[in-house]
Motif scaffolding. Structure first.
Motif, PDB file in Angstrom:
ATOM      1  N   ASN A 257      -5.516 -10.104   7.874  1.00  0.00           N
ATOM      2  CA  ASN A 257      -5.926  -9.711   6.192  1.00  0.00           C
ATOM      3  C   ASN A 257      -5.382  -7.883   6.821  1.00  0.00           C
TER       4      ASN A 257
ATOM      5  N   TYR B 239       9.139  -5.545   6.326  1.00  0.00           N
ATOM      6  CA  TYR B 239       8.235  -6.480   5.578  1.00  0.00           C
ATOM      7  C   TYR B 239       7.522  -7.103   4.775  1.00  0.00           C
TER       8      TYR B 239
ATOM      9  N   THR C 292      -3.840   1.769  -2.112  1.00  0.00           N
ATOM     10  CA  THR C 292      -4.043   1.514  -1.520  1.00  0.00           C
ATOM     11  C   THR C 292      -3.460   2.635  -0.381  1.00  0.00           C
TER      12      THR C 292
END
Ligand SMILES: NC(=O)c1ccc[n+]([C@@H]2O[C@H](COP(=O)([O-])OP(=O)(O)OC[C@H]3O[C@@H](n4cnc5c(N)ncnc54)[C@H](OP(=O)(O)O)[C@@H]3O)[C@@H](O)[C@H]2O)c1
Length: 275
Positions: free
Chosen positions: A87, A190, A224
């Motif tokens: 993760n 990313y 988040t």
């Protein structure tokens, strides 16, 4: 020996919620891991307040010694690993001022090479029937779509870990020498790092023993630190698909080497207009 689950980068965000879910649903020990011991132990203390009792082990996925220490510990104490959730991840903010070359190297080092460090150390100790979940992103599909046709073909032709690693290395070199466009890459560090994770997953599935399931997933857009709290999902909602894959019942045949979103297999290699 007891069963055991390991979640990388789980002191906060989606990883933290995956640990919370595993503590509730998995019949075995659950390891919350973090690169910073203080942040990790604080997270364990928070879960203790809910009556949950994860264990803690330090893990910096970029530090091969740290990764090796965890693998040795798991082998000695548990005879291997039953659930591995890769993760841990990182993304620069849209407003980041670091040059593309820096963003490419830092992001690929964590998201791809860091995850690969963990995979290399844990693959040999996956127990029969183990589950590996690689937290990727739907951004990998968007990035593949926006890559040049030649590059896309090359990416999809990857057959070995080394093939994928070479694509990641080429991306970082192209970011450094200013040839991203010429080589067909998008500038998304990313996105390209997550292409690496999505490509790796079926290759890893082909390399593990029968009964072991390796899947990639997108958790959705989650509230988040990484999303600057813009995501619409709670961390527990984001943990739903990773948990589903981590807890696929014994003898499950599917999903297998797949990319999964909202608990459904998605063809991430199909063109998609995300951006
Ligand atoms: N949020 C979203 O909308 C979204 C969407 C798609 C996919 N994802 C993916 O979901 C995963 C979790 O993201 P998140 O949103 O929960 O992000 P987050 O809240 O920023 O948490 C990231 C976690 O990864 C850890 N980490 C970073 N580098 C590490 C390293 N070298 N070694 C060990 N741990 C490291 C962080 O630790 P520190 O606290 O020490 O930094 C933190 O625990 C990532 O792979 C991300 O790419 C997120």
């Amino acid at each position: 020996m007891s069963k055991v689950a390991v979640v990388t980068g789980s002191n906060k965000g989606i990883g933290y919620a995956i640990v919370r879910g595993l503590c509730k649903k998995f019949d075995g020990d659950v390891f919350l891991t973090a690169r910073d011991e203080g942040r990790g132990k604080n997270a364990v203390a928070e879960l203790n307040k809910e009556g949950l009792n994860p264990k803690f082990h330090q893990l910096d996925i970029e530090d091969k010694e740290s990764v090796e220490r965890l693998a040795q510990f798991m082998k000695a104490e548990y005879g291997g690993v039953d659930i591995l959730v890769n993760n841990a991840g990182f993304a620069f903010k849209n407003a980041a001022t670091e040059p593309v070359a820096v963003q490419a190297e830092v992001t690929v080092d964590i998201n791809y090479f860091g995850t690969l460090n963990v995979i290399n150390a844990m693959m040999p100790i996956l127990k029969p029937g183990a589950r590996m979940v690689n937290v990727s992103s739907i951004v990998s599909q968007w990035t593949l779509t926006k890559s040049s046709p030649e590059l896309r073909e090359k990416m999809l032709a990857s057959k070995t870990i080394e093939d994928v690693t070479q694509i990641m290395r080429d991306f970082v070199s192209a970011a450094k020498d200013g040839s991203l466009e010429q080589k067909g890459y998008t500038s998304s560090s990313y996105g390209n790092s997550k292409v690496g994770i999505s490509l790796l997953t079926p290759i890893l599935q082909a390399a593990v023993a029968d009964g072991v399931l390796v899947n990639a997933c997108c958790p959705g857009y989650v509230d988040t630190d990484m999303s600057s709290h813009k995501g619409h999902k709670t961390i527990d909602q984001g943990a739903d698909t990773p948990l589903y894959l981590a807890l696929l019942p014994p003898n499950s045949q599917q999903p297998k080497g797949a990319f999964v979103s909202e608990q459904k297999v998605v063809d991430w290699t199909a063109p998609s207009q995300g951006w």
